[in-house]
Design a protein around this motif. Structure first.
Motif, PDB file in Angstrom:
ATOM      1  N   ILE A  44       0.824  -1.207   0.000  1.00 21.61           N
ATOM      2  CA  ILE A  44       0.000   0.000   0.000  1.00 21.61           C
ATOM      3  C   ILE A  44       0.859   1.259   0.000  1.00 21.61           C
ATOM      4  CG2 ILE A  44      -1.648   1.352   1.370  1.00 21.61           C
ATOM      5  CD1 ILE A  44      -2.769  -1.312   2.394  1.00 21.61           C
ATOM      6  N   ALA A  45       1.999   1.212   0.669  1.00 26.67           N
ATOM      7  CA  ALA A  45       2.847   2.399   0.822  1.00 26.67           C
ATOM      8  C   ALA A  45       3.373   2.873  -0.532  1.00 26.67           C
ATOM      9  CB  ALA A  45       4.005   2.071   1.752  1.00 26.67           C
ATOM     10  N   ASP A  46       3.715   4.148  -0.587  1.00 30.15           N
ATOM     11  CA  ASP A  46       4.282   4.711  -1.817  1.00 30.15           C
ATOM     12  C   ASP A  46       5.581   4.000  -2.161  1.00 30.15           C
ATOM     13  OD1 ASP A  46       2.212   6.525  -1.918  1.00 30.15           O
ATOM     14  OD2 ASP A  46       3.330   8.105  -0.870  1.00 30.15           O
ATOM     15  N   VAL A  47       5.759   3.728  -3.455  1.00 31.08           N
ATOM     16  CA  VAL A  47       6.938   3.015  -3.918  1.00 31.08           C
ATOM     17  C   VAL A  47       8.194   3.808  -3.587  1.00 31.08           C
ATOM     18  CG1 VAL A  47       8.129   2.083  -5.940  1.00 31.08           C
ATOM     19  CG2 VAL A  47       5.631   1.885  -5.759  1.00 31.08           C
ATOM     20  N   ASN A  48       9.196   3.100  -3.040  1.00 27.11           N
ATOM     21  CA  ASN A  48      10.490   3.685  -2.680  1.00 27.11           C
ATOM     22  C   ASN A  48      10.402   4.740  -1.575  1.00 27.11           C
ATOM     23  OD1 ASN A  48      11.848   2.109  -4.625  1.00 27.11           O
ATOM     24  ND2 ASN A  48      11.409   3.622  -6.235  1.00 27.11           N
ATOM     25  N   SER A  49       9.292   4.741  -0.861  1.00 25.70           N
ATOM     26  CA  SER A  49       9.159   5.687   0.250  1.00 25.70           C
ATOM     27  C   SER A  49       9.888   5.146   1.477  1.00 25.70           C
ATOM     28  CB  SER A  49       7.683   5.903   0.587  1.00 25.70           C
ATOM     29  OG  SER A  49       7.106   4.703   1.089  1.00 25.70           O
ATOM     30  N   LEU A  50      10.100   6.029   2.445  1.00 23.82           N
ATOM     31  CA  LEU A  50      10.732   5.624   3.697  1.00 23.82           C
ATOM     32  C   LEU A  50       9.878   4.589   4.423  1.00 23.82           C
ATOM     33  CD1 LEU A  50      13.054   6.030   5.711  1.00 23.82           C
ATOM     34  CD2 LEU A  50      11.734   7.894   6.737  1.00 23.82           C
ATOM     35  N   ASP A  51       8.542   4.778   4.375  1.00 21.65           N
ATOM     36  CA  ASP A  51       7.645   3.829   5.023  1.00 21.65           C
ATOM     37  C   ASP A  51       7.785   2.437   4.405  1.00 21.65           C
ATOM     38  OD1 ASP A  51       6.568   5.516   6.906  1.00 21.65           O
ATOM     39  OD2 ASP A  51       4.869   6.120   5.663  1.00 21.65           O
ATOM     40  N   GLN A  52       7.839   2.365   3.078  1.00 21.47           N
ATOM     41  CA  GLN A  52       7.961   1.067   2.424  1.00 21.47           C
ATOM     42  C   GLN A  52       9.285   0.392   2.792  1.00 21.47           C
ATOM     43  OE1 GLN A  52       8.571   0.584  -1.954  1.00 21.47           O
ATOM     44  NE2 GLN A  52       6.602  -0.530  -1.884  1.00 21.47           N
TER      45      GLN A  52
END
Length: 485
Positions: A456-464
């Motif tokens: 679900i998280a944005d691709v290449n985001s810190l959360d992911q």
């Protein structure tokens, strides 16, 4: 209130500590050699791994009380005793189980469980402390590991079977208990003798810890004597007497040892009395009318110093019954007299939230936190109050830091999951719930939740990146957990 059809897993742990190993002892007064004893069979590090596994198992199968106030109280009391105990080689964790049985038990890794029923029976903080000091001694003297070491010397094959049965209990408690009993049924007398020596040693060391911690040492023989007298002819004694037998010789021995110390008389412990009142009001498993009757009967013969705690308990009963006016009448004078008392702050906050007085609750908690900024009870209360008022972003900010500081506290993860859900952040909710599952040893479900959060998280985001890293950590934990079985 939870009910269990299966044999509770904690009985396995208590049995292992007191009645599961086949051991012989020539003299109940002789103690096994301390020092390197048990190091070959069960290192402290391995014991901590087992303890962590058991704790996750207990969270999944038993009604562990997660009340922040009660957790703070038992941890503070336990830490006071541990600070004055000898041979401490592991961190200690104290927690409560909602169970009216009179019992406490210790297991691998410095974990000490206290039944809520113990508070209903112990008449003072020193009596409660005497039981906890005894359990601390079981850990510091490594009684379980020493039992395993002794058994390993006598029968390596039986030892292997014991360890296998022990780990089987992680996945199937009933099967594990059956395997242990089948393994050890041959030599009960040796096991009983060894148990008595363990209990005697735990009493001796526990009394010394009690004295050094400033408690009344006479509390131990007083508590043990009352327990033995009350249940001497009972057809079904409490669990504590099954796992910690109290023959007359043991009661006499603790009395004799206590007489060697100065007879200290302590004033009433307000935190203990407030904790006890909270347990009666919320964790005794009785109806509100029965709880009010208990408080009213106690009030008739209570000293002036006892009455605030009893009124506090009654206020909780009224509040939980939706009788807010009666609760206010009892609680308002208490918090006016002691505005920094966290028991009263917590309940006043609940009353405000029930009546949608959000600003009042938040202001009170922020003021209290300025004086005690790292207190867990206040931080959780503020996060909850902010959520109730719709300020989920502020709640998430507090809880993100809180769960970092207290990763094993289910309260933080539960509130964080609720805050993320209210804020519409699904990946954060899934991740928070995954941590709750991991605390119960539900590794596959936790990993699956994190996989969904990563998707679900944005691709290449810190959360992911964080979610993917946590997936790897959980897989390693699952593997270590499986290797213990």
């Amino acid at each position: 209130m939870f009910r269990f059809a299966k044999v509770p897993t904690y009985l396995l742990i208590s049995a292992l500590l007191s009645s599961s190993f086949t051991v012989s002892a020539n003299n109940s007064n002789s103690l096994p050699e301390i020092g390197t004893t048990a190091a070959a069979t069960l290192t402290i590090e391995k014991g901590q791994e087992y303890g962590d596994a058991y704790m996750r198992m207990l969270r999944a199968s038993q009604p562990v009380i997660s009340d922040p106030l009660l957790s703070e109280y038992v941890q503070d009391l336990g830490n006071r005793l541990v600070a004055n105990a000898d041979s401490v080689r592991t961190p200690f964790n104290f927690f409560m189980i909602q169970n009216r049985e009179i019992n406490a038990f210790a297991f691998f890794g410095g974990y000490v469980a206290i039944h809520s029923g113990l508070f209903l029976y112990a008449q003072s903080e020193s009596e409660l402390a005497s039981v906890i000091a005894h359990e601390i001694a079981h850990v510091t003297q490594r009684h379980l590991a020493r039992s395993m070491e002794d058994q390993a010397k006598k029968s390596p094959m039986t030892m292997a079977a014991l360890v296998g049965s022990l780990m089987l209990a992680i996945a199937a408690p009933e099967a594990g208990i059956a395997a242990i009993h089948a393994t050890t049924a041959a030599s009960m007398q040796g096991q009983i003798n060894y148990t008595r020596s363990n209990e005697k040693e735990a009493d001796r060391i526990g009394i010394a810890t009690l004295a050094k911690s400033g408690f009344e040492v006479q509390a131990m023989p007083r508590f043990f004597g009352r327990l033995a007298d009350q249940y001497r002819y009972a057809s079904k004694p409490p669990a504590m007497l099954l796992t910690h037998p109290l023959p007359e010789a043991r009661v006499s021995d603790t009395r004799s040892r206590a007489n060697q110390y100065p007879n200290v008389r302590l004033p009433l412990s307000e935190p203990y009395q407030l904790t006890r009142a909270r347990i009666v009001a919320r964790y005794a498993g009785i109806e509100s009318e029965a709880a009010l009757d208990w408080f009213n009967r106690k009030m008739k013969k209570a000293s002036p110093k006892m009455k605030p705690a009893l009124n506090y308990g009654k206020a909780l009963v009224y509040m939980d019954s939706g009788k807010y006016q009666q609760a206010h009448a009892l609680l308002d004078p208490l918090i006016a007299a002691e505005p920094n008392n966290r028991f009263y702050i917590d309940s006043a906050t609940d009353l405000d939230l029930f009546q949608k007085r959000y600003d009042s609750a938040i202001n009170r908690l922020e003021k209290a936190l300025r004086q005690n900024p790292n207190n867990s009870v206040l931080r959780l209360n503020l996060a909850h109050a902010l959520q109730e008022s719709g300020l989920n972003a502020s709640s998430i900010s507090i809880l993100t830091r809180y769960t970092y500081d207290n990763p094993n506290d289910s309260n933080g993860w539960s509130l964080l999951a609720q805050a993320y859900a209210a804020a519409g952040k699904r990946d954060g909710e899934l991740a928070s719930r995954a941590e709750l599952m991991a605390l119960r040893g539900q590794w596959d479900r936790a990993i699956n939740n994190y996989i969904q959060a990563s998707q679900i998280a944005d691709v290449n985001s810190l959360d992911q990146a964080r979610y993917d890293a946590r997936i790897d950590q959980l897989r390693l934990s699952r593997e270590r957990f499986a290797n213990l079985q």
